[in-house]
Design a protein around this motif. Structure first.
Motif, PDB file in Angstrom:
ATOM      1  N   GLU A 116     -37.019   9.555 -16.280  1.00 43.70           N
ATOM      2  CA  GLU A 116     -37.896   8.405 -16.520  1.00 43.70           C
ATOM      3  C   GLU A 116     -37.354   7.534 -17.649  1.00 43.70           C
ATOM      4  O   GLU A 116     -36.933   8.052 -18.689  1.00 43.70           O
ATOM      5  CB  GLU A 116     -39.316   8.875 -16.856  1.00 43.70           C
ATOM      6  CG  GLU A 116     -40.046   9.546 -15.712  1.00 43.70           C
ATOM      7  CD  GLU A 116     -39.827  11.042 -15.630  1.00 43.70           C
ATOM      8  OE1 GLU A 116     -40.523  11.705 -14.855  1.00 43.70           O
ATOM      9  OE2 GLU A 116     -38.940  11.541 -16.358  1.00 43.70           O
ATOM     10  N   ARG A 117     -37.383   6.238 -17.434  1.00 46.30           N
ATOM     11  CA  ARG A 117     -36.928   5.291 -18.451  1.00 46.30           C
ATOM     12  C   ARG A 117     -38.056   5.030 -19.440  1.00 46.30           C
ATOM     13  O   ARG A 117     -39.184   4.713 -19.059  1.00 46.30           O
ATOM     14  CB  ARG A 117     -36.491   3.985 -17.793  1.00 46.30           C
ATOM     15  CG  ARG A 117     -35.985   2.941 -18.767  1.00 46.30           C
ATOM     16  CD  ARG A 117     -35.561   1.663 -18.068  1.00 46.30           C
ATOM     17  NE  ARG A 117     -34.486   1.904 -17.114  1.00 46.30           N
ATOM     18  CZ  ARG A 117     -33.835   0.928 -16.486  1.00 46.30           C
ATOM     19  NH1 ARG A 117     -34.157  -0.343 -16.695  1.00 46.30           N
ATOM     20  NH2 ARG A 117     -32.858   1.219 -15.638  1.00 46.30           N
ATOM     21  N   LEU A 118     -37.767   5.158 -20.728  1.00 49.72           N
ATOM     22  CA  LEU A 118     -38.766   4.958 -21.778  1.00 49.72           C
ATOM     23  C   LEU A 118     -38.727   3.545 -22.338  1.00 49.72           C
ATOM     24  O   LEU A 118     -39.757   2.892 -22.480  1.00 49.72           O
ATOM     25  CB  LEU A 118     -38.550   5.975 -22.908  1.00 49.72           C
ATOM     26  CG  LEU A 118     -38.643   7.455 -22.507  1.00 49.72           C
ATOM     27  CD1 LEU A 118     -38.296   8.344 -23.686  1.00 49.72           C
ATOM     28  CD2 LEU A 118     -40.037   7.788 -21.984  1.00 49.72           C
ATOM     29  N   PHE A 119     -37.526   3.074 -22.670  1.00 52.67           N
ATOM     30  CA  PHE A 119     -37.359   1.722 -23.195  1.00 52.67           C
ATOM     31  C   PHE A 119     -35.886   1.345 -23.080  1.00 52.67           C
ATOM     32  O   PHE A 119     -35.084   2.116 -22.551  1.00 52.67           O
ATOM     33  CB  PHE A 119     -37.843   1.634 -24.655  1.00 52.67           C
ATOM     34  CG  PHE A 119     -37.210   2.657 -25.570  1.00 52.67           C
ATOM     35  CD1 PHE A 119     -36.022   2.393 -26.234  1.00 52.67           C
ATOM     36  CD2 PHE A 119     -37.818   3.896 -25.775  1.00 52.67           C
ATOM     37  CE1 PHE A 119     -35.439   3.325 -27.067  1.00 52.67           C
ATOM     38  CE2 PHE A 119     -37.236   4.846 -26.603  1.00 52.67           C
ATOM     39  CZ  PHE A 119     -36.051   4.563 -27.261  1.00 52.67           C
ATOM     40  N   LYS A 130     -47.551   5.839 -22.469  1.00 52.94           N
ATOM     41  CA  LYS A 130     -48.305   5.380 -21.315  1.00 52.94           C
ATOM     42  C   LYS A 130     -47.470   4.415 -20.494  1.00 52.94           C
ATOM     43  O   LYS A 130     -46.942   3.432 -21.000  1.00 52.94           O
ATOM     44  CB  LYS A 130     -49.604   4.706 -21.767  1.00 52.94           C
ATOM     45  CG  LYS A 130     -50.544   4.374 -20.620  1.00 52.94           C
ATOM     46  CD  LYS A 130     -51.858   3.805 -21.121  1.00 52.94           C
ATOM     47  CE  LYS A 130     -52.802   3.493 -19.960  1.00 52.94           C
ATOM     48  NZ  LYS A 130     -54.091   2.929 -20.438  1.00 52.94           N
ATOM     49  N   GLY A 131     -47.366   4.688 -19.201  1.00 44.89           N
ATOM     50  CA  GLY A 131     -46.627   3.827 -18.288  1.00 44.89           C
ATOM     51  C   GLY A 131     -47.525   3.289 -17.196  1.00 44.89           C
ATOM     52  O   GLY A 131     -48.746   3.533 -17.181  1.00 44.89           O
ATOM     53  N   LEU A 173     -48.854   8.913 -17.675  1.00 43.91           N
ATOM     54  CA  LEU A 173     -48.081   9.390 -18.810  1.00 43.91           C
ATOM     55  C   LEU A 173     -46.621   9.607 -18.431  1.00 43.91           C
ATOM     56  O   LEU A 173     -46.317  10.298 -17.461  1.00 43.91           O
ATOM     57  CB  LEU A 173     -48.672  10.707 -19.342  1.00 43.91           C
ATOM     58  CG  LEU A 173     -47.975  11.313 -20.568  1.00 43.91           C
ATOM     59  CD1 LEU A 173     -48.236  10.451 -21.802  1.00 43.91           C
ATOM     60  CD2 LEU A 173     -48.440  12.745 -20.803  1.00 43.91           C
ATOM     61  N   VAL A 174     -45.728   8.990 -19.190  1.00 39.35           N
ATOM     62  CA  VAL A 174     -44.293   9.214 -19.008  1.00 39.35           C
ATOM     63  C   VAL A 174     -43.829  10.176 -20.090  1.00 39.35           C
ATOM     64  O   VAL A 174     -43.888   9.855 -21.273  1.00 39.35           O
ATOM     65  CB  VAL A 174     -43.504   7.888 -19.112  1.00 39.35           C
ATOM     66  CG1 VAL A 174     -42.013   8.156 -18.937  1.00 39.35           C
ATOM     67  CG2 VAL A 174     -43.986   6.893 -18.075  1.00 39.35           C
ATOM     68  N   PRO A 175     -43.379  11.392 -19.719  1.00 37.15           N
ATOM     69  CA  PRO A 175     -42.988  12.387 -20.727  1.00 37.15           C
ATOM     70  C   PRO A 175     -41.883  11.872 -21.640  1.00 37.15           C
ATOM     71  O   PRO A 175     -40.929  11.237 -21.175  1.00 37.15           O
ATOM     72  CB  PRO A 175     -42.495  13.568 -19.882  1.00 37.15           C
ATOM     73  CG  PRO A 175     -43.133  13.386 -18.550  1.00 37.15           C
ATOM     74  CD  PRO A 175     -43.240  11.900 -18.347  1.00 37.15           C
ATOM     75  N   LEU A 176     -42.028  12.174 -22.922  1.00 38.44           N
ATOM     76  CA  LEU A 176     -41.023  11.745 -23.890  1.00 38.44           C
ATOM     77  C   LEU A 176     -39.775  12.621 -23.811  1.00 38.44           C
ATOM     78  O   LEU A 176     -38.671  12.172 -24.120  1.00 38.44           O
ATOM     79  CB  LEU A 176     -41.614  11.785 -25.299  1.00 38.44           C
ATOM     80  CG  LEU A 176     -40.754  11.256 -26.444  1.00 38.44           C
ATOM     81  CD1 LEU A 176     -40.413   9.786 -26.226  1.00 38.44           C
ATOM     82  CD2 LEU A 176     -41.456  11.451 -27.783  1.00 38.44           C
ATOM     83  N   PHE A 177     -39.963  13.866 -23.407  1.00 40.32           N
ATOM     84  CA  PHE A 177     -38.851  14.815 -23.329  1.00 40.32           C
ATOM     85  C   PHE A 177     -38.748  15.398 -21.924  1.00 40.32           C
ATOM     86  O   PHE A 177     -39.752  15.612 -21.252  1.00 40.32           O
ATOM     87  CB  PHE A 177     -39.032  15.959 -24.334  1.00 40.32           C
ATOM     88  CG  PHE A 177     -39.135  15.512 -25.759  1.00 40.32           C
ATOM     89  CD1 PHE A 177     -38.017  15.132 -26.468  1.00 40.32           C
ATOM     90  CD2 PHE A 177     -40.375  15.463 -26.386  1.00 40.32           C
ATOM     91  CE1 PHE A 177     -38.108  14.716 -27.781  1.00 40.32           C
ATOM     92  CE2 PHE A 177     -40.479  15.050 -27.704  1.00 40.32           C
ATOM     93  CZ  PHE A 177     -39.352  14.678 -28.401  1.00 40.32           C
ATOM     94  N   ARG A 178     -37.522  15.677 -21.528  1.00 33.41           N
ATOM     95  CA  ARG A 178     -37.239  16.324 -20.248  1.00 33.41           C
ATOM     96  C   ARG A 178     -35.866  16.967 -20.360  1.00 33.41           C
ATOM     97  O   ARG A 178     -34.949  16.388 -20.958  1.00 33.41           O
ATOM     98  CB  ARG A 178     -37.271  15.306 -19.112  1.00 33.41           C
ATOM     99  CG  ARG A 178     -36.808  15.840 -17.762  1.00 33.41           C
ATOM    100  CD  ARG A 178     -36.947  14.796 -16.683  1.00 33.41           C
ATOM    101  NE  ARG A 178     -36.240  15.172 -15.469  1.00 33.41           N
ATOM    102  CZ  ARG A 178     -36.283  14.484 -14.337  1.00 33.41           C
ATOM    103  NH1 ARG A 178     -36.998  13.375 -14.270  1.00 33.41           N
ATOM    104  NH2 ARG A 178     -35.598  14.894 -13.273  1.00 33.41           N
TER     105      ARG A 178
END
Length: 246
Positions: free
Chosen positions: A12-15, A111-112, A116-121
């Motif tokens: 997932e892209r965060l920023f 929040k996406g 919720l978009v996980p910060l870690f994976r």
């Protein structure tokens, strides 16, 4: 489905930073690298002539790995030269694999549009990350073979006109097999860790009180095995690369 199991094949892209996408797997990779640097600094800063438990543990582990590498490569100097690479690959992959079992992984995020978009994976569940590791290992293997044997001797493993049609065909097969390492390296690690994450996610969703703990223990073992396989295959292919064609 709301509250169901969410499976995302791509990270997932965060920023973005200067147009470069920052994903949750990349954030995890940075955190793992930072943890390894802190651990290395802590262990290295407190070295003593009479080792404590932590120093003794690391010295025993490193000595075991170095001796095994010497037996494989047949040369102590070569073993010492490639030791940092092999150990770094193993430690980075292993820590990345077990990082996903920490409580905040998957539950902390931003929040996406779709929730919720996980910060870690886990970095190993990103094919881009495993492919990058595979490319690094592949380049080291090929460059090592060329440097030690020379361009002509190393190239004779793949292009052989001296032994007729059969020798030429075997060389082409060896060339294809050599190139296929990129795929096998990256997809083996990615597939095993990604599948394990899905399995645990399904177990948490349907049987949260019984299955997760034994599955996490099993996947921790799988993460250790996959890290060891990647490192050992890199070492084995280096040995093959520096061995003259026969």
């Amino acid at each position: 489905m709301e509250g169901g199991v969410h499976i995302a094949l791509a990270a997932e892209r965060l920023f973005e930073v200067w147009g470069i996408p920052i994903t949750n797997t990349l954030i995890t990779a940075w955190v793992v690298i930072a943890l390894l640097l802190v651990l290395g600094f802590y262990v290295g800063r407190n070295l003593t002539l009479i080792p404590g438990k932590v120093q003794n543990l690391f010295e025993s582990l490193f000595e075991f790995v170095l001796n095994y590498m010497e037996e494989t490569l047949g040369n102590r100097d070569l073993a010492r030269r490639f030791f940092p690479l092999i150990m770094t690959i193993f430690l980075f992959i292993f820590f990345s694999n077990i990082f996903e079992f920490l409580p905040f992984v998957g539950s902390v995020g931003i929040k996406g549009e779709e929730g919720l978009v996980p910060l870690f994976r886990s970095a190993s569940t990103d094919l881009n990350m495993t492919l990058a590791l595979a490319i690094i290992a592949y380049l080291v293997i090929e460059i090592t073979g060329i440097v030690i044997l020379g361009v002509l001797k190393y190239g004779s493993k793949f292009v052989n006109f001296k032994e007729g049609v059969l020798g030429f065909a075997i060389g082409l097969i060896e060339l294809v097999s050599n190139l296929a390492r990129l795929i096998s390296f990256s997809f083996r690690l990615f597939g095993n860790i990604f599948a394990g994450g899905i399995l645990i996610g399904v177990a948490v969703a349907f049987l949260p009180l019984f299955l997760p703990v034994p599955l996490i223990l099993f996947e921790t073992f799988v993460g250790l095995v996959q890290a060891a396989i990647f490192a050992l295959l890199t070492l084995a292919f280096i040995k093959i690369a520096i061995t003259e064609a026969h």
